[in-house]
Write a protein that holds these residues in place. Structure first.
Motif, PDB file in Angstrom:
ATOM      1  N   VAL A   5     -74.155  19.142 -91.283  1.00  0.00           N
ATOM      2  CA  VAL A   5     -73.357  17.986 -90.867  1.00  0.00           C
ATOM      3  C   VAL A   5     -72.150  17.830 -91.784  1.00  0.00           C
ATOM      4  O   VAL A   5     -72.292  17.847 -93.012  1.00  0.00           O
ATOM      5  CB  VAL A   5     -74.214  16.701 -90.913  1.00  0.00           C
ATOM      6  N   VAL A  35     -72.914  20.419 -86.947  1.00  0.00           N
ATOM      7  CA  VAL A  35     -72.701  19.098 -86.346  1.00  0.00           C
ATOM      8  C   VAL A  35     -71.424  18.477 -86.892  1.00  0.00           C
ATOM      9  O   VAL A  35     -71.382  17.994 -88.027  1.00  0.00           O
ATOM     10  CB  VAL A  35     -73.897  18.165 -86.615  1.00  0.00           C
ATOM     11  N   PHE A  63     -68.499  15.495 -86.787  1.00  0.00           N
ATOM     12  CA  PHE A  63     -68.664  14.036 -86.731  1.00  0.00           C
ATOM     13  C   PHE A  63     -67.317  13.416 -86.382  1.00  0.00           C
ATOM     14  O   PHE A  63     -66.398  13.405 -87.203  1.00  0.00           O
ATOM     15  CB  PHE A  63     -69.158  13.535 -88.094  1.00  0.00           C
ATOM     16  N   VAL A 108     -71.353  12.480 -82.609  1.00  0.00           N
ATOM     17  CA  VAL A 108     -71.185  13.916 -82.416  1.00  0.00           C
ATOM     18  C   VAL A 108     -70.091  14.177 -81.387  1.00  0.00           C
ATOM     19  O   VAL A 108     -69.759  13.306 -80.576  1.00  0.00           O
ATOM     20  CB  VAL A 108     -72.504  14.564 -81.937  1.00  0.00           C
ATOM     21  N   SER A 160     -70.139  23.158 -82.956  1.00  0.00           N
ATOM     22  CA  SER A 160     -69.581  22.127 -82.082  1.00  0.00           C
ATOM     23  C   SER A 160     -68.191  21.657 -82.485  1.00  0.00           C
ATOM     24  O   SER A 160     -67.529  20.951 -81.719  1.00  0.00           O
ATOM     25  CB  SER A 160     -70.510  20.908 -82.056  1.00  0.00           C
ATOM     26  N   GLY A 185     -74.105  10.192 -85.824  1.00  0.00           N
ATOM     27  CA  GLY A 185     -74.094  11.641 -85.643  1.00  0.00           C
ATOM     28  C   GLY A 185     -75.435  12.232 -86.031  1.00  0.00           C
ATOM     29  O   GLY A 185     -76.208  12.679 -85.177  1.00  0.00           O
TER      30      GLY A 185
END
Length: 204
Positions: free
Chosen positions: A139, A93, A95, A100, A8, A157
């Protein structure tokens, strides 16, 4: 094993969450020889955000839709099918601004689908329908937002991902965190190495 790999971050090769998600996928693939990976890059190929027109089209599949809407419906169906078919899902993920990326939120909105990944019972209780899946979140956070930090309350997130996954019955995601990566080169290196050490313990 069918493995869905989602990224992402908008930072490309500079992204820590991408680095760690790739490492997690490689780790799992090295553990067994039957891993089939499906990859979706939400930054390079973003999913449209939900619209009223899209939701209306879902309810009226037999209607005449525009070419753009047919494409959006096809994307939504593909995203949902990838999720449903996966045994394991690894999500990088990022942040941004306490939560997110909107690209990841758009993906979540195509995965949380009534009747497919969750439902409400006749008693009005929520029932997740995807509880048999394994999810690993990698993350990356620029600052420090852990449970024992002053900014823990604005960490939306990891907490959001846990809530969204729990909605569809996935209550125990495995979370690998690298944080403080924007606070200096030494902190970045330490965070990445700590996260990689965690990844090295993953088993397929």
């Amino acid at each position: 094993m069918k493995l869905l790999h989602i990224d992402s971050s908008i930072l490309g090769d500079h992204s820590v969450s991408r680095m760690l998600s790739a490492e997690a996928v490689a780790r799992l693939a090295s553990e067994r020889d039957d891993v089939v990976v499906t990859y979706r890059d939400l930054a390079a190929d973003p999913i449209q955000h939900l619209s009223g027109a899209y939701l209306g089209a879902l309810q009226n599949a037999d209607a005449q839709h525009s070419e753009a809407m047919r494409a959006d419906l096809a994307t939504g169906a593909a995203v949902l099918e990838e999720f449903l078919a996966a045994d394991t899902i690894v999500i990088g993920v990022a942040f941004y601004n306490y939560t997110v990326p909107s690209q990841l939120k758009a993906w979540i909105d195509r995965v949380l689908v009534a009747g497919q990944t969750f439902r409400y019972t006749s008693e009005g209780k929520l029932e997740g329908l995807a509880g048999g899946k394994r999810v690993i979140l990698t993350v990356a956070r620029g600052g420090f937002y852990g449970a024992d930090t002053p900014l823990a309350g604005v960490e939306h997130g990891e907490t959001y991902m846990r809530a969204a996954l729990g909605f569809v019955g996935i209550h125990d995601p495995e979370v690998v965190v690298a944080e403080g990566i924007a606070t200096g080169p030494d902190a970045r290196t330490t965070a990445i190495e700590t996260a990689k050490t965690h990844i090295a313990t993953l088993t397929a």
